[in-house]
Scaffold this active site. Structure first.
Site, PDB file in Angstrom:
ATOM      1  N   LYS A 101       0.842  -1.208   0.000  1.00  0.00           N
ATOM      2  CA  LYS A 101       0.000   0.000   0.000  1.00  0.00           C
ATOM      3  C   LYS A 101       0.877   1.258   0.000  1.00  0.00           C
ATOM      4  O   LYS A 101       0.699   2.152  -0.817  1.00  0.00           O
ATOM      5  CB  LYS A 101      -0.919  -0.025   1.228  1.00  0.00           C
ATOM      6  CG  LYS A 101      -2.166   0.824   1.043  1.00  0.00           C
ATOM      7  CD  LYS A 101      -3.135   0.649   2.204  1.00  0.00           C
ATOM      8  CE  LYS A 101      -2.674   1.528   3.347  1.00  0.00           C
ATOM      9  NZ  LYS A 101      -3.173   1.173   4.649  1.00  0.00           N
TER      10      LYS A 101
ATOM     11  N   LYS B 205       6.762   9.054  10.691  1.00  0.00           N
ATOM     12  CA  LYS B 205       7.830   8.165  11.146  1.00  0.00           C
ATOM     13  C   LYS B 205       9.149   8.564  10.491  1.00  0.00           C
ATOM     14  O   LYS B 205       9.186   8.822   9.280  1.00  0.00           O
ATOM     15  CB  LYS B 205       7.474   6.720  10.795  1.00  0.00           C
ATOM     16  CG  LYS B 205       8.452   5.742  11.385  1.00  0.00           C
ATOM     17  CD  LYS B 205       8.124   4.303  11.060  1.00  0.00           C
ATOM     18  CE  LYS B 205       9.189   3.416  11.649  1.00  0.00           C
ATOM     19  NZ  LYS B 205       9.290   2.126  11.011  1.00  0.00           N
TER      20      LYS B 205
ATOM     21  N   LYS C 251      14.450   7.291   5.956  1.00  0.00           N
ATOM     22  CA  LYS C 251      15.343   7.815   4.922  1.00  0.00           C
ATOM     23  C   LYS C 251      14.570   8.159   3.657  1.00  0.00           C
ATOM     24  O   LYS C 251      14.796   9.192   3.032  1.00  0.00           O
ATOM     25  CB  LYS C 251      16.416   6.767   4.614  1.00  0.00           C
ATOM     26  CG  LYS C 251      17.467   7.279   3.658  1.00  0.00           C
ATOM     27  CD  LYS C 251      18.432   6.168   3.253  1.00  0.00           C
ATOM     28  CE  LYS C 251      19.406   6.683   2.203  1.00  0.00           C
ATOM     29  NZ  LYS C 251      20.226   5.610   1.646  1.00  0.00           N
TER      30      LYS C 251
END
Ligand code: TRP
Length: 328
Positions: A118, A196, A199
């Site tokens: 997703k 969250k 990178k």
């Protein structure tokens, strides 16, 4: 001495390059703390990296940058071998055998995979991606790991590892321990945008950032949108800078809380204090990090030495597997 240890840990990470504070708080800090009481194997999941990115050009660089940070924060490669999955051929061998012990329907139910599909808006996935947890089971069980320290998102993979271990043991005889998940406590450190820290999102503070870089990044971070200027009361509970204070400036959190809620403390000043605290918290790693960054050849030597040790353990486990299965 090892006999006194509680058991064996298998910790792993995909080679994502320079480590950020989220990696530190969610994993590395834990690994360092555990290496005294457990025998810890540190796996670089470079095969797993291929499930979402076929480009291997940066793989070695990303591996070295990541391991330089592991070493800088105190992973001791004498105690805890560091090795690449791709350099220990038994991972591929055990993965193949394990792939017979689990159904595709079970793997399709894996919530971590569903989330990834997703998030990355994938329309289809490769065969190896479906088998991601099967390879992870091989990673863990080749070293007969008893404990696997992971974040919440990886817990379903350890559950699949347990199922595979049980299936093998009941089918062929007892070879594998049933490993336990050890969830990291401060698992979710928000990134500079409140999501969250990751990178791929580009919202990170790196362990290798210097004070000036940290200040620049923290200055741009979002805070309570209702606190526009000094004097306005703020809501620490929804402010990510406050989360950073809690984690990296524990002694000052009460003062920060009172200053923010009363309005006496402005966001700019609060951010400066926060940046200074973060910088100070990671200062001890900076010099070591710089040393390894200038000596990546040494980092590679350390990894190769870890691979020698890992290979010996992996080969022994494969002998047990072959014996149990009457192969060869
Ligand atoms: N899947 C883990 C992650 O993405 C990395 C990993 C691979 C791992 N093999 C492992 C973690 C074995 C723990 C044990 O973070």
């Amino acid at each position: 001495m090892d006999k006194k240890k509680k058991g064996r840990i298998l910790s792993g990470m995909r080679p994502t390059g320079k480590m950020h504070l989220g990696n530190y708080v969610g994993a590395l800090e834990n690994w360092v703390a555990l290496q005294g009481s457990y025998e810890n194997y540190h796996l670089i999941a470079d095969y797993h990296a291929l499930t979402t990115n076929l480009n291997t050009e940066d793989l070695l660089d990303n591996t070295l940058e990541m391991v330089a940070d592991w070493l800088a924060v105190g992973i001791d490669p004498q105690k805890s071998p560091i090795f690449r999955q791709s350099q220990v051929k038994e991972h591929a061998e055990l993965h193949l055998i394990f792939s017979m012990l689990i159904t595709t329907a079970r793997l399709e139910r894996n919530p971590t995979l569903k989330e990834q599909v997703k998030d990355l808006k994938m329309e289809t996935i490769v065969y190896g991606h479906l088998g991601y947890p099967v390879l992870q089971a091989a990673d863990i069980l080749l070293y007969k790991g008893n404990v696997v320290p992971v974040g919440e998102d990886q817990a379903p993979h350890v559950e699949i590892t347990r199922e595979i271990a049980r299936k093998f043991n009941t089918t062929y005889g007892h070879v594998f321990p049933i490993p336990k998940t050890k969830l990291t406590t401060f698992a979710r450190l928000p990134g500079l945008d409140g999501n969250k820290m990751s990178k791929s999102v580009g919202n990170t503070i790196l362990l290798s950032d210097n004070e000036e870089e940290i200040i620049q990044k923290v200055r741009k971070a979002v805070t309570d949108p209702q606190k526009i200027r000094r004097g306005d009361p703020g809501r620490p509970a929804i402010c990510l800078i406050y989360t950073y204070h809690k984690r990296f400036n524990a002694a000052a959190t009460e003062v920060i809380y009172t200053g923010c809620t009363s309005g006496a403390l402005g966001c700019v000043e609060c951010k400066m204090k926060c940046a200074a605290a973060i910088s100070e918290a990671i200062a001890p790693y900076r010099e070591k990090r710089r040393y390894y960054a200038a000596n990546m050849g040494k980092v590679l030597d350390i990894i190769r030495a870890g691979e020698e040790r890992a290979r010996r353990v992996a080969a022994e486990t494969m002998r047990d597997v072959r014996d149990a299965m009457s192969l060869g």
